[in-house]
Motif scaffolding. Sequence first.
Motif, PDB file in Angstrom:
ATOM      1  N   PHE A   1      11.284 -19.428 -36.654  1.00  0.00           N
ATOM      2  CA  PHE A   1      12.218 -19.551 -35.796  1.00  0.00           C
ATOM      3  C   PHE A   1      12.563 -17.660 -35.750  1.00  0.00           C
ATOM      4  CE2 PHE A   1      16.751 -18.726 -34.623  1.00  0.00           C
ATOM      5  CZ  PHE A   1      16.962 -19.251 -33.642  1.00  0.00           C
ATOM      6  N   ASP A   2      12.747 -16.696 -36.442  1.00  0.00           N
ATOM      7  CA  ASP A   2      13.200 -15.668 -36.418  1.00  0.00           C
ATOM      8  C   ASP A   2      11.450 -14.328 -36.270  1.00  0.00           C
ATOM      9  OD1 ASP A   2      14.828 -12.514 -37.201  1.00  0.00           O
ATOM     10  OD2 ASP A   2      12.685 -12.714 -38.113  1.00  0.00           O
ATOM     11  N   HIS A   3      10.615 -14.968 -36.014  1.00  0.00           N
ATOM     12  CA  HIS A   3       9.377 -13.762 -35.312  1.00  0.00           C
ATOM     13  C   HIS A   3       9.407 -14.470 -34.189  1.00  0.00           C
ATOM     14  CE1 HIS A   3       8.162 -12.701 -39.895  1.00  0.00           C
ATOM     15  NE2 HIS A   3       9.071 -12.324 -39.184  1.00  0.00           N
ATOM     16  N   LEU A   4       9.790 -15.391 -33.947  1.00  0.00           N
ATOM     17  CA  LEU A   4       9.495 -15.918 -32.225  1.00  0.00           C
ATOM     18  C   LEU A   4      10.118 -15.612 -31.312  1.00  0.00           C
ATOM     19  CD1 LEU A   4       8.059 -17.925 -30.164  1.00  0.00           C
ATOM     20  CD2 LEU A   4       8.572 -19.667 -31.025  1.00  0.00           C
TER      21      LEU A   4
ATOM     22  N   ASN B   1       3.814 -21.443 -30.693  1.00  0.00           N
ATOM     23  CA  ASN B   1       3.879 -20.187 -29.970  1.00  0.00           C
ATOM     24  C   ASN B   1       4.026 -19.397 -31.642  1.00  0.00           C
ATOM     25  OD1 ASN B   1       3.634 -20.395 -27.302  1.00  0.00           O
ATOM     26  ND2 ASN B   1       5.635 -20.814 -27.227  1.00  0.00           N
ATOM     27  N   VAL B   2       4.814 -20.000 -32.841  1.00  0.00           N
ATOM     28  CA  VAL B   2       4.762 -19.362 -33.717  1.00  0.00           C
ATOM     29  C   VAL B   2       3.314 -18.809 -34.127  1.00  0.00           C
ATOM     30  CG1 VAL B   2       5.233 -19.190 -36.305  1.00  0.00           C
ATOM     31  CG2 VAL B   2       6.661 -20.595 -34.611  1.00  0.00           C
TER      32      VAL B   2
ATOM     33  N   VAL C   1       9.701 -12.198 -28.206  1.00  0.00           N
ATOM     34  CA  VAL C   1      10.075 -13.138 -27.148  1.00  0.00           C
ATOM     35  C   VAL C   1      11.315 -11.387 -26.313  1.00  0.00           C
ATOM     36  CG1 VAL C   1      10.242 -14.652 -25.513  1.00  0.00           C
ATOM     37  CG2 VAL C   1       8.771 -14.624 -27.354  1.00  0.00           C
ATOM     38  N   TYR C   2      12.053 -11.686 -27.117  1.00  0.00           N
ATOM     39  CA  TYR C   2      13.631 -11.558 -26.335  1.00  0.00           C
ATOM     40  C   TYR C   2      14.334 -10.473 -26.619  1.00  0.00           C
ATOM     41  CZ  TYR C   2      13.171 -16.512 -24.944  1.00  0.00           C
ATOM     42  OH  TYR C   2      13.341 -17.294 -24.509  1.00  0.00           O
ATOM     43  N   LYS C   3      13.677  -9.319 -28.180  1.00  0.00           N
ATOM     44  CA  LYS C   3      14.078  -8.407 -28.007  1.00  0.00           C
ATOM     45  C   LYS C   3      14.259  -7.038 -26.788  1.00  0.00           C
ATOM     46  CE  LYS C   3      13.559  -3.931 -31.576  1.00  0.00           C
ATOM     47  NZ  LYS C   3      13.367  -4.004 -32.966  1.00  0.00           N
ATOM     48  N   GLY C   4      15.461  -6.536 -26.948  1.00  0.00           N
ATOM     49  CA  GLY C   4      15.507  -6.156 -25.174  1.00  0.00           C
ATOM     50  C   GLY C   4      15.751  -6.472 -24.033  1.00  0.00           C
ATOM     51  N   LYS C   5      15.468  -7.748 -24.402  1.00  0.00           N
ATOM     52  CA  LYS C   5      15.418  -8.822 -23.200  1.00  0.00           C
ATOM     53  C   LYS C   5      17.050  -9.471 -22.488  1.00  0.00           C
ATOM     54  CE  LYS C   5      10.233  -8.014 -23.271  1.00  0.00           C
ATOM     55  NZ  LYS C   5       9.189  -9.071 -23.535  1.00  0.00           N
TER      56      LYS C   5
ATOM     57  N   SER D   1      -4.477 -15.011 -20.224  1.00  0.00           N
ATOM     58  CA  SER D   1      -3.304 -16.309 -19.795  1.00  0.00           C
ATOM     59  C   SER D   1      -3.316 -17.458 -20.328  1.00  0.00           C
ATOM     60  CB  SER D   1      -3.954 -16.573 -18.217  1.00  0.00           C
ATOM     61  OG  SER D   1      -4.439 -17.130 -18.080  1.00  0.00           O
ATOM     62  N   LYS D   2      -4.629 -18.104 -21.177  1.00  0.00           N
ATOM     63  CA  LYS D   2      -4.588 -19.229 -22.289  1.00  0.00           C
ATOM     64  C   LYS D   2      -4.271 -18.821 -23.352  1.00  0.00           C
ATOM     65  CE  LYS D   2      -9.410 -18.511 -24.015  1.00  0.00           C
ATOM     66  NZ  LYS D   2     -11.013 -19.257 -24.175  1.00  0.00           N
ATOM     67  N   TYR D   3      -3.698 -17.420 -23.538  1.00  0.00           N
ATOM     68  CA  TYR D   3      -3.112 -16.778 -24.867  1.00  0.00           C
ATOM     69  C   TYR D   3      -1.564 -16.691 -24.868  1.00  0.00           C
ATOM     70  CZ  TYR D   3      -7.864 -16.793 -26.132  1.00  0.00           C
ATOM     71  OH  TYR D   3      -8.939 -16.705 -26.431  1.00  0.00           O
ATOM     72  N   ASP D   4      -1.196 -16.862 -23.674  1.00  0.00           N
ATOM     73  CA  ASP D   4       0.112 -17.292 -23.104  1.00  0.00           C
ATOM     74  C   ASP D   4       1.422 -18.256 -23.912  1.00  0.00           C
ATOM     75  OD1 ASP D   4       0.016 -15.527 -21.222  1.00  0.00           O
ATOM     76  OD2 ASP D   4      -0.100 -16.237 -19.696  1.00  0.00           O
ATOM     77  N   LEU D   5       2.586 -17.381 -24.416  1.00  0.00           N
ATOM     78  CA  LEU D   5       3.522 -18.801 -25.028  1.00  0.00           C
ATOM     79  C   LEU D   5       3.920 -19.392 -24.275  1.00  0.00           C
ATOM     80  CD1 LEU D   5       5.403 -15.729 -27.330  1.00  0.00           C
ATOM     81  CD2 LEU D   5       3.415 -16.938 -27.991  1.00  0.00           C
TER      82      LEU D   5
END
Length: 247
Positions: free
Chosen positions: A231-234, A33-34, A238-242, A12-16
């Motif tokens: 920005f692209d990678h983040l 985050n990046v 995180v959001y692909k398919g969501k 959990s300490k590695y969560d975004l």
Amino acid sequence: MNKIAEEHCLSSKYDLSFKNIGDRKIVQLNKENVAKIEAMLRYNSSYRNSFNQMSLGSSAYYIKQFKEEFIINKSNNHERYKFLLSNIINTIDKENSTHINSDLIGREELLNRLMSLSFETLYDYLKYPVKSSYKIIKILSEPTHPKDIMKYKSRKNFSFATKFCHYMCFYLFENEEEQDNFPIFDNVLNKAIRKIFHKKFNGDYLSYVTYIEIIDEIIRENGDEISRNGFDHLIRYVYKGKFYDIK
């Protein structure tokens, strides 16, 4: 608590980090985050080979060869130049599933368009895109001409054009400002801009400058900490398919 639970707890300490904006909860656009995403990408089998400049058959490998031979050593070998550009096109298409050859002419036609430019012109278009109003994107995004127009539809290949330019700059201009010249456009980024950040973009390649302005605006509004590439990678990870659960 068993070992699995302990591991999950430690993770959990590695969560975004996320933040609330009205009724929305979005990932924070910050360096931490990046950095976490970049670390994950290095170990993700879906990405790591394409990023590996030593991996024979990857776009990174062929672009590295292109840089060494034609930028550093200033080769004028026409056949080698064509060979490398062809492999760069084919591997970027394959790695990103852009399907530019679904009309059976895309790879060949885009290669011919690039070969019609001198090396100096292509280099100039990539390194100084504002000077030409991003002409290389327009060149690569012009509709293709299938040999059998009754069977195959013409394609603009705008998404591929942005990816080709992005990866070329990413490896040709490593550690230089120009490395981040071309942000990628595809459905994931398009949906993120509209659904997460509530910005409008119509997807027309003629509006690529507007698209860049929107991405830069989003980054500035969120602290101006990260690159276009970050920005692209983040957003993609995180959001692909969501997007189904985003208002």
